[in-house]
Motif scaffolding. Structure first.
Motif, PDB file in Angstrom:
ATOM      1  N   ASN A  26       0.841  -1.198   0.000  1.00  0.00           N
ATOM      2  CA  ASN A  26       0.000   0.000   0.000  1.00  0.00           C
ATOM      3  C   ASN A  26       0.883   1.258   0.000  1.00  0.00           C
ATOM      4  O   ASN A  26       2.105   1.166   0.107  1.00  0.00           O
ATOM      5  N   GLU A  27       0.242   2.418  -0.089  1.00  0.00           N
ATOM      6  CA  GLU A  27       0.973   3.691  -0.237  1.00  0.00           C
ATOM      7  C   GLU A  27       1.982   3.914   0.890  1.00  0.00           C
ATOM      8  O   GLU A  27       3.092   4.368   0.657  1.00  0.00           O
ATOM      9  N   TYR A  28       1.567   3.610   2.093  1.00  0.00           N
ATOM     10  CA  TYR A  28       2.428   3.836   3.251  1.00  0.00           C
ATOM     11  C   TYR A  28       3.657   2.921   3.213  1.00  0.00           C
ATOM     12  O   TYR A  28       4.789   3.379   3.385  1.00  0.00           O
ATOM     13  N   TYR A  31       6.079   3.987   0.687  1.00  0.00           N
ATOM     14  CA  TYR A  31       6.899   5.137   1.098  1.00  0.00           C
ATOM     15  C   TYR A  31       8.027   4.688   2.026  1.00  0.00           C
ATOM     16  O   TYR A  31       9.181   5.079   1.855  1.00  0.00           O
ATOM     17  N   VAL A  32       7.686   3.865   3.011  1.00  0.00           N
ATOM     18  CA  VAL A  32       8.712   3.402   3.968  1.00  0.00           C
ATOM     19  C   VAL A  32       9.768   2.566   3.229  1.00  0.00           C
ATOM     20  O   VAL A  32      10.969   2.716   3.467  1.00  0.00           O
ATOM     21  N   LEU A  35      12.044   4.865   1.350  1.00  0.00           N
ATOM     22  CA  LEU A  35      13.034   5.486   2.249  1.00  0.00           C
ATOM     23  C   LEU A  35      14.144   4.496   2.582  1.00  0.00           C
ATOM     24  O   LEU A  35      15.328   4.844   2.585  1.00  0.00           O
ATOM     25  N   SER A 156       3.855   6.154  -6.754  1.00  0.00           N
ATOM     26  CA  SER A 156       4.584   5.636  -5.583  1.00  0.00           C
ATOM     27  C   SER A 156       5.302   4.333  -5.922  1.00  0.00           C
ATOM     28  O   SER A 156       6.424   4.081  -5.454  1.00  0.00           O
ATOM     29  N   LYS A 159       8.398   5.183  -7.910  1.00  0.00           N
ATOM     30  CA  LYS A 159       9.499   5.673  -7.064  1.00  0.00           C
ATOM     31  C   LYS A 159      10.250   4.502  -6.435  1.00  0.00           C
ATOM     32  O   LYS A 159      11.477   4.479  -6.418  1.00  0.00           O
ATOM     33  N   PHE A 225      16.009  11.386  -3.245  1.00  0.00           N
ATOM     34  CA  PHE A 225      15.240  11.807  -2.064  1.00  0.00           C
ATOM     35  C   PHE A 225      14.494  13.122  -2.357  1.00  0.00           C
ATOM     36  O   PHE A 225      13.325  13.281  -2.012  1.00  0.00           O
ATOM     37  N   PHE A 228      11.632  12.545  -4.954  1.00  0.00           N
ATOM     38  CA  PHE A 228      10.559  11.704  -4.414  1.00  0.00           C
ATOM     39  C   PHE A 228       9.747  12.460  -3.353  1.00  0.00           C
ATOM     40  O   PHE A 228       8.562  12.232  -3.191  1.00  0.00           O
ATOM     41  N   PRO A 272      11.719   1.749  13.409  1.00  0.00           N
ATOM     42  CA  PRO A 272      11.124   2.948  14.025  1.00  0.00           C
ATOM     43  C   PRO A 272       9.717   3.211  13.522  1.00  0.00           C
ATOM     44  O   PRO A 272       8.881   3.722  14.249  1.00  0.00           O
ATOM     45  N   GLU A 273       9.438   2.840  12.273  1.00  0.00           N
ATOM     46  CA  GLU A 273       8.089   3.045  11.752  1.00  0.00           C
ATOM     47  C   GLU A 273       7.087   2.135  12.450  1.00  0.00           C
ATOM     48  O   GLU A 273       5.981   2.536  12.755  1.00  0.00           O
ATOM     49  N   ARG A 276       6.464   3.516  16.246  1.00  0.00           N
ATOM     50  CA  ARG A 276       6.419   4.979  16.218  1.00  0.00           C
ATOM     51  C   ARG A 276       6.182   5.565  17.601  1.00  0.00           C
ATOM     52  O   ARG A 276       6.616   6.670  17.899  1.00  0.00           O
TER      53      ARG A 276
END
Lengths: 323, 389
Positions: A26-28, A31-32, A35, A156, A159, A225, A228, A272-273, A276
């Motif tokens: 998924n989008e989240y 993204y993680v 990164l 996404s 990327k 970075f 994106f 860390p994600e 959180r």
């Protein structure tokens, strides 16, 4: 340079598996993962300097920032295509890295670390005060997105695909570098600086090459970075942010392995994600993790895995009936 | 009960849960719930939850004749751009299309390009950085940094300071970006800026900058940033013998201030910002008092200085949803753009209405003029006469 076939094949299989997973995220998570991939590029490039040459630089975060701001400026202000800005940012960062290296390699060991710490701090301050170029504390706003690549799904997903390919290229380039005569010279410098010099190894060229190699890929990671995120701010490139983080990624992942830092980047971006709520203590946790690995597992996660695989092989060999 | 029964019960519960989930309106809130800015962010997050609980207790939202409850989904920005983007992505991946926040001026610009290109409506309840709204999908019920400075400028003019010195947190995006404009206005008004010094969040020793400022002996020292450092700066500059007026420009909960300075040294310090929760409580605002009592009963602590803004933000979103009769972001944004203060009776803050009575201007920004407070005893008290010492 020899024996590149195996790393090429293994990394291709891993890359293919990672690419196959992209449509499932998924989008989240995309993204993680993106990164983590960017930090993996940063960590692998840094491992060439720290793990293979034995120099602890704290300026790598600032070089990451140079690449980011360079790409931001080229694409947003000079309206240069991203595909041109990406190598240009990496090259400019490599040039700046060479200048930093010429200055920094006048020292060694602790003095080298302290000097590069100073360079990292100066770099961060420059990002803050050169607001005409960098946007200052408010950050650089309005960085254009990467041009769409229709084959790779949503923006996404595109990327992440580009970032993963970036990790793969960085890993292969680093593998080729450390197995080249220059890379072998770097390892000689790491093992015994004086002996390497006595043997006629051109240590200045070797360590300069390692630094410039690291700077080039740090610049490329920074450029990715910036495009994106569509936004960059100085705090991302502070010594205590990217500068310190990259050291932890390499130490925890496993210095001098190239693939260990990739594991470190994935673990320390995902952890860390997933935790959180504990972010108040994130720097404390990073410090504690670094201490624990240095004391109890100096070869990092990679060391554990290598030892585990070795034990497994020994156990299997022990079970096989004798001829 | 057999395993089959247990399985059936679990399936029934799951189906019931799904049905219940479909009845809620999911609203995401993005604040620094952990980390160094959590003393602002956590009360904001809790104020939003409190407002949602109160609306739900009163029967929920009436959306085109259908009743739905509000479900708040929290995202922790950790006051960092990367953390903020990750939290926003997480909310969006969870299907949240209505966002309240963020707080930090360093985080908000990082979120803007994502929100601008997504099917999302946002109301900013914390960041004061310029240029975060567009009046189409992005709104703000917090003042801009320009609004903050207006109160400061009026104070300096009313008191006729011949000279001022400014100490600014170098890492506060909003204050740093507006520093040049502020000094230009001071110069035009005849308030000569004799020193501009900087510090950063977390600093504890300001003797270098303050020695320069004390040497210049300005009529007023303006401190822009956060209260922990503001209190230390105030204490240290008094220790250096500075006797001029100290003026803060920062949201500063007394509980945070008092950790680093005694009440006697704070006496007479001014603060020029838009009214905070505490100001409304001191002014006897009944809605602020009711909110504070409910907040204390729920969380066991006093509401933070920005809690009234977050409380308002949730009520603005709720009113816009009911007005739109829809939970589609475009419909909510359209309704929000035409909303009047009278349509949101629960508002605590006193927003200046636009000429046609709307709450937001064409750019999606409210008018929230700044005011000046003075420290008396152990807290801030609104100052009615700017010229009076």
């Amino acid at each position: 340079m020899h024996g590149l076939t195996r790393p090429l094949l293994v990394s291709l299989v891993v890359l293919a598996a990672a690419l196959a997973a992209v449509p499932l995220l998924n989008e989240y998570v995309l993204y993680v993962a993106m990164l983590a991939a960017l930090f993996a590029i940063l960590a692998v490039s840094f491992d060439v300097l720290l793990g293979f040459t034995g120099y602890l630089s704290l300026a790598h975060g600032a070089l990451f920032g140079v690449g980011a701001y360079c790409c931001a400026y080229l694409t947003a202000r000079a309206e240069v295509s991203f595909w041109l800005a990406l190598p240009a940012s990496a090259l400019l960062t490599a040039v700046i890295g060479a200048l930093v290296a010429v200055l920094a390699f006048r020292t060694r060991d602790l003095y080298f670390a302290v000097l590069t710490l100073g360079i990292g701090l100066v770099g961060h301050q420059l990002f803050l005060v050169a607001s005409g170029i960098t946007g200052g504390i408010g950050g650089f706003v309005g960085i254009p997105s990467m041009p769409e690549i229709a084959l790779f799904g949503s923006p996404s997903q595109q990327k992440l695909v580009v970032a993963l390919i970036g990790v793969w290229i960085t890993y292969l380039a680093a593998t080729a570098f450390v197995r080249s005569p220059l890379g072998v010279a770097c390892q000689a410098v790491r093992e015994d600086h004086v002996l390497a010099q006595a043997l006629g190894i051109r240590i200045a060229v070797a360590r300069l090459s390692a630094f410039v190699f690291g700077a080039f890929f740090a610049g490329a990671a920074g450029a990715l970075f910036a495009t994106f995120s569509n936004f960059v701010a100085p705090e991302s490139f502070a010594v205590l942010a990217a500068g310190f983080q990259v050291v932890v990624l390499v130490v925890v992942g496993g210095m001098g392995t190239l693939w260990g830092p990739i594991l470190g980047a994935v673990l320390l971006t995902a952890l860390p994600e997933s935790l959180r709520v504990a972010s108040t203590y994130s720097l404390l946790a990073y410090g504690a993790l670094l201490l624990a690995f240095i004391i109890f597992a100096p070869r990092g996660i990679a060391g554990f895995l290598i030892d585990g695989a070795r034990r497994l092989r020994s156990a299997r060999a022990g079970r096989e009936p004798s001829a | 009960m057999t395993r089959k029964h247990l399985l059936a019960a679990a399936v029934a519960a799951a189906i019931a849960g799904q049905a219940g989930a479909a009845e809620t309106v999911r609203i995401g809130e993005l604040h620094p719930i952990t980390g160094p800015a959590s003393y602002y962010g956590l009360p904001e997050s809790q104020a939003i939850r409190l407002a949602a609980e109160q609306i739900n207790a009163a029967g929920g939202l009436d959306i085109g004749g259908e009743t739905r409850m509000i479900e708040i989904v929290s995202g922790d920005t950790q006051a960092s751009p990367t953390g903020g983007v990750a939290a926003l992505r997480k909310l969006m991946a969870d299907g949240v299309q209505i966002i309240i926040g963020p707080l930090s001026s360093g985080v908000a610009p990082a979120l803007t390009p994502i929100i601008a290109s997504a099917d999302v409506v946002q109301i900013v309840d914390g960041s004061i950085a310029e240029g975060l709204t567009d009046g189409r999908r992005m709104f703000r019920n917090q003042a801009t940094v320009g609004d903050y400075n207006l109160a400061l400028e009026r104070l300096a003019k009313a008191r006729g300071y011949d000279s001022v010195a400014i100490m600014t947190d170098r890492f506060h995006a909003g204050f740093m970006e507006s520093q040049d404009d502020l000094t230009a206005v001071f110069s035009e008004q005849g308030n000569a800026v004799v020193a501009e010094e900087y510090y950063k969040l977390g600093d504890t020793d300001f003797s270098g900058q303050l020695t320069t400022i004390a040497g210049a002996d300005p009529d007023a020292l303006i401190v822009r940033g956060y209260p922990s450092e503001g209190a230390l700066i105030t204490r240290q500059v008094r220790d250096l013998g500075y006797e001029g007026q100290i003026v803060w420009e920062m949201v500063s909960p007394p509980s945070t201030v008092m950790k680093n300075i005694d009440a006697a040294t704070m006496e007479g310090v001014l603060n020029a910002i838009p009214p905070t929760t505490e100001d409304y409580l001191n002014l006897g605002n009944p809605r602020a008092i009711a909110m504070a009592e409910a907040y204390e009963a729920t969380y066991g602590s006093v509401p933070g200085e920005l809690a009234a803004l977050s409380f308002d933000a949730l009520h603005i979103v709720a009113a816009a949803i009911e007005k739109a009769g829809s939970i589609e972001p475009a419909d909510i944004a359209g309704a929000m753009a035409t909303l009047t203060a009278a349509e949101v009776p629960a508002l605590i803050n006193t927003y200046g209405a636009q000429e046609d009575g709307r709450l937001f201007d064409e750019t999606g920004q409210v008018s929230l003029p700044g005011a000046v407070s003075v420290w008396q005893g152990e807290g801030w008290v609104p100052l009615t006469d700017l010229a009076a010492d």
